[in-house]
Design an enzyme around this catalytic site. Structure first.
Site, mmCIF file in Angstrom:
data_model
loop_
_atom_site.group_PDB
_atom_site.id
_atom_site.type_symbol
_atom_site.label_atom_id
_atom_site.label_comp_id
_atom_site.label_asym_id
_atom_site.label_seq_id
_atom_site.Cartn_x
_atom_site.Cartn_y
_atom_site.Cartn_z
ATOM 1 N N GLU A 269 60.068 26.684 41.271
ATOM 2 C CA GLU A 269 59.039 27.370 40.645
ATOM 3 C C GLU A 269 57.639 27.406 40.934
ATOM 4 O OE1 GLU A 269 60.804 24.431 39.879
ATOM 5 O OE2 GLU A 269 61.355 23.609 38.380
ATOM 6 N N PHE B 285 60.881 11.406 29.237
ATOM 7 C CA PHE B 285 61.552 12.528 30.513
ATOM 8 C C PHE B 285 61.415 13.647 30.521
ATOM 9 C CE2 PHE B 285 65.426 14.972 32.378
ATOM 10 C CZ PHE B 285 65.328 14.352 33.910
ATOM 11 N N GLN B 286 60.595 13.805 31.988
ATOM 12 C CA GLN B 286 60.440 15.160 32.008
ATOM 13 C C GLN B 286 58.873 15.653 31.381
ATOM 14 O OE1 GLN B 286 63.387 17.909 33.263
ATOM 15 N NE2 GLN B 286 63.892 17.034 35.008
ATOM 16 N N LYS C 230 59.737 22.112 22.878
ATOM 17 C CA LYS C 230 61.072 22.275 22.898
ATOM 18 C C LYS C 230 61.130 22.326 20.940
ATOM 19 C CE LYS C 230 65.827 20.860 23.647
ATOM 20 N NZ LYS C 230 67.238 19.688 23.810
ATOM 21 N N MET D 278 46.723 29.187 63.500
ATOM 22 C CA MET D 278 45.141 29.387 63.295
ATOM 23 C C MET D 278 44.992 28.039 63.530
ATOM 24 S SD MET D 278 42.985 31.078 62.681
ATOM 25 C CE MET D 278 43.163 32.851 61.727
#
Lengths: 591, 172
Positions: free
Chosen positions: A50, A112-113, A162, A479
């Site tokens: 993502e 969940f999630q 959802k 760096m």
């Protein structure tokens, strides 16, 4: 006719002119993906992570000037995209991110999630919405695009549970938006602009200090007119590169921590700093109390909070860069005459002297190891006629790209400035390529940065995004190593990567093309071959490991006190020390 | 310097956390914050007591204005204002102290709003100095619990530019 939430979502995107969505599915957004799958107007680019989706949307937005769109699932999908949102917020990138959420009845139940998407994204978005009712969905999406693209642009999150994507509602898309607490100022105050014009006409040692705001506002033409009319030198910030043609005689290049000598000297000794769409970041100002000590400051910015946040401003102008510069030019056209050129001749003589005293420089031996600057320089020379889009990651290679890749036009430069996100460059390049399939898109990366979003190579191959990645490979977090050499007695704490994967084989493993330039003799040929290759390419260029990026203003230092080369003891160490170059090169080749 | 900032916001969920998050994220102080709906139920009124030098207050006002749910921001210190705070104080009162407690309540024009054989619950409104003073006097009796609302404030007249204001004061 009633539509499902998912259908409404798609209809809204079409109305907003969205052609591409960068997305990764999951349980709670399946309805939306299923509906997207059954239409042809919007292309889905399936990313492998993502964060990649977020950066691709950023790259798309930076290259097109339109809002980039990404779609992720709840929980881990959301937490993964946070880095991209924070990056977009810092660099004012218009972005609309849609996240799935567990059904409204489960919110707060540790389902969940489940994650508190609104709470997580609040400090790193311009605004965010939780849509609790499908009847609000269309109006919410309209507001999201409006907020993301107007005023100072930024990322907006829309969280869709959802059940909202499954439920049905009558679809009607609002024509306009009105939010009583949000009314960005576009036109600058006329009296203030007049004051600015007077100050500009009088100034003996003026300097323009331009940032990313000029790019997003599309004010490059107005800026060019202002600079040419008044003969004022132009300093660009990292984000402002491309806002003014890099090879123009009035351009002093990039300013700030790794800016050019003349750019930093000019801002320090100027008597009038005209800041346009820039925000006096600490990487630009150095020590705030001694930033442009002799100058009056004009600050043009659309965001009032940017003004007087870090630096005292004498003439603040809140407004859109394009509108304000146009107004300013109009006034100046009537007043400016040849006198200014005469008035500023000593200033230009001084700037020429600075330019000649310390131009950007590096030593490239013909049969010695390849210097990273040389790679950028040759890449620039070989591609400049094709008007490429260039993305970078973060680190030494980013600064060398900023110094040596002189962009002629805006919206060609994709880099992570504010947040400094390693791993940004490759997905951002892919986002730009998705918008412009036929353009040449280059990603200049470091071997450290590229490994942070390497997985997107699969996306590039599958979605046919022929980005050319050029890795300046020093097997260091360069760096970090540079700072350790300069400020931590050369102790390389966790900066030496020791070994990097064989990027050529890695490219091949993904089904892309891998090339390597081992010597100076190979370099041009390999770069040319990469540019001519059709699909995505990785070019691995093992470079001199200990090259440092100069000029450099140490953090908190003054702009006129730059380090211009390695201090003598460091030179000695590198010349005589055990880290001798040839054997290093062997390790690269056998790695 | 202490400033009282009056903020009109959308009456929506999450607005309080946006404002609070702004203060914590940018390292500004909140000394007190009170919030309640206004006559128009779509809006809420916040009174924030904060402190900082001129530059910090300017940033606080600008940053608040930048929040999309914020409709209006007024720095009340730029004008004249009245402010009040209410405290509810539960004090232990032994037999000998009960009369003393009532005397203190009387002096401060406070009210006893609940009473048990061993306690009085006292409500007092005023500026922070007054509340501080009554707390000082009640402390020897033994304060069992103390809650304060934080300050609410309102401008004494419509906020006008400072120059207009001075003229008016001069006339008075």
């Amino acid at each position: 006719m009633k539509l499902t939430g998912a259908q409404i979502f798609i209809e809204c995107l079409k109305r907003e002119g969205v052609k591409t969505v960068f997305a990764l599915p999951g349980g709670v957004v399946l309805k939306i993906f299923d509906t997207l799958h059954q239409q042809k107007d919007i292309e889905i680019i399936l990313t492998r992570h993502e964060q990649g989706a977020g950066h691709m949307a950023e790259g798309y937005a930076k290259a097109t000037g339109k809002a980039g769109v990404c779609l992720v699932t709840s929980g881990p999908g959301m937490t993964n995209v946070i880095t991209a949102l924070a990056d977009a917020y810092m660099d004012s990138v218009p972005l609309v991110c849609f996240s799935g959420q567990v059904p409204t009845s489960l919110i707060g139940n540790d389902a969940f999630q489940e994650a508190d998407n609104i709470g997580l994204s609040r400090p790193c978005t311009k605004y965010n919405f939780l849509v609790k009712d499908v009847n609000d969905l269309a109006a919410t999406i309209k507001e999201a695009f409006y907020i993301a693209t107007t005023g100072r642009p930024g990322p907006v999150l829309v969280d869709i549970p959802k059940d909202v994507s499954m439920a049905e509602a009558e679809f009607s898309y609002p024509n306009s938006v009105s939010i009583r607490g949000y009314n960005p100022t576009y036109e600058g105050n006329k009296w203030q602009i007049k004051q600015a014009a007077e100050a500009i006409a009088k100034a003996r040692k003026p300097i323009l200090y331009v940032g990313g705001g000029v790019v997003f506002s599309g004010a490059s033409q107005e800026l060019l007119e202002l600079a040419e009319m008044t003969q004022i030198p132009v300093d660009m910030t990292l984000m402002g590169l491309g806002a003014f043609p890099g090879e123009h005689p009035l351009s002093l290049g990039m300013m700030g921590m790794h800016g050019t000598y003349e750019a930093n000297m000019a801002v320090h000794y100027s008597d009038l700093v005209i800041a346009v769409g820039s925000r006096f970041d600490d990487r630009v100002t150095g020590k705030v109390s001694e930033f442009c000590p002799h100058a009056k400051v004009i600050h043009i910015d659309i965001d009032p909070t940017s003004i007087r946040k870090n630096i005292h401003v004498d003439i603040p102008i809140v407004g859109d860069c394009k509108a304000v510069l146009r107004e300013l030019n109009q006034i100046l056209r009537a007043t400016v005459n040849g006198e200014q050129k005469e008035l500023r001749k000593p200033w230009w003589d001084q700037i020429q002297a600075w330019r000649q005293a310390h131009p950007l420089t590096y030593q490239q031996e013909k049969d010695g190891p390849i210097k990273p600057q040389q790679v950028v320089k040759r890449l620039y020379e070989l591609t400049k006629d094709r008007d490429p889009i260039v993305s970078t990651d973060v680190g030494q290679h980013q600064m060398w790209a900023a110094q040596y890749f002189k962009l002629a036009k805006p919206n060609r430069w994709l880099t992570s400035g504010g947040l400094g996100t390693m791993g940004f460059g490759f997905p951002a390049a892919m986002g730009a390529q998705a918008a412009f399939r036929n353009r040449l898109v280059l990603c200049i990366a470091g071997d450290g940065s590229i490994q942070m979003n390497m997985q997107e190579m699969a996306t590039a191959v599958v979605s046919k995004l022929p980005v050319k990645i050029i890795i300046l490979n020093n097997r260091f977090h360069g760096m970090v190593r540079q700072w350790q050499d300069l400020f931590y007695n050369g102790r390389y704490a966790s900066s030496d990567l020791e070994n990097t994967p064989d990027f050529v084989k890695l490219a091949e493993a993904y089904g892309a093309v891998g090339l390597r330039a081992n010597t100076m003799a190979d370099l041009d040929g390999v770069l040319k071959k990469a540019i001519e290759t059709e699909g995505p390419v990785i070019v691995d260029v093992p470079t001199y490991r200990f090259e440092n990026c100069y000029p450099m203003i140490p953090a908190g230092g003054c702009n006129h006190e730059m380090l211009l080369e390695d201090p003598p003891e460091l030179k000695q160490k590198q010349a005589g020390g055990k880290n001798v170059t040839p054997e290093d090169k062997d390790t690269v080749l056998t790695a | 310097m202490e400033h009282i900032i009056s903020v009109t916001v959308e009456n929506k969920f999450g607005v309080l956390s946006r404002v609070a998050g702004l203060f914590s994220g940018r390292g500004f102080n909140i000394e007190s914050l009170s919030v309640a709906p206004t006559l128009d139920p779509s809006m809420s009124q916040m009174t924030i007591v904060t402190s900082g030098d001129e530059r910090i207050i300017e940033q606080i006002v600008k940053q608040l204005n930048k929040l999309i749910d914020v409709i209006k921001v007024v720095d009340l210190n730029e004008t004249e204002f009245v402010s009040r705070e209410t405290a509810i104080i539960k004090v232990h009162t032994k037999d000998a102290d009960r009369a003393e407690a009532l005397r203190i309540v009387d002096i401060f024009r406070a009210n006893v709003i609940d009473s048990t054989p061993g306690t009085y619950t006292i409500e007092v409104s005023g500026d922070p100095k007054k509340i501080g003073a009554i707390i000082n006097l009640l402390q020897p009796l033994g304060i069992k619990e103390l809650v304060r609302t934080g300050r609410v404030a309102v401008a004494r007249e419509p906020v006008r530019p400072v120059s207009v204001q001075t003229k008016k004061v001069a006339r008075e």
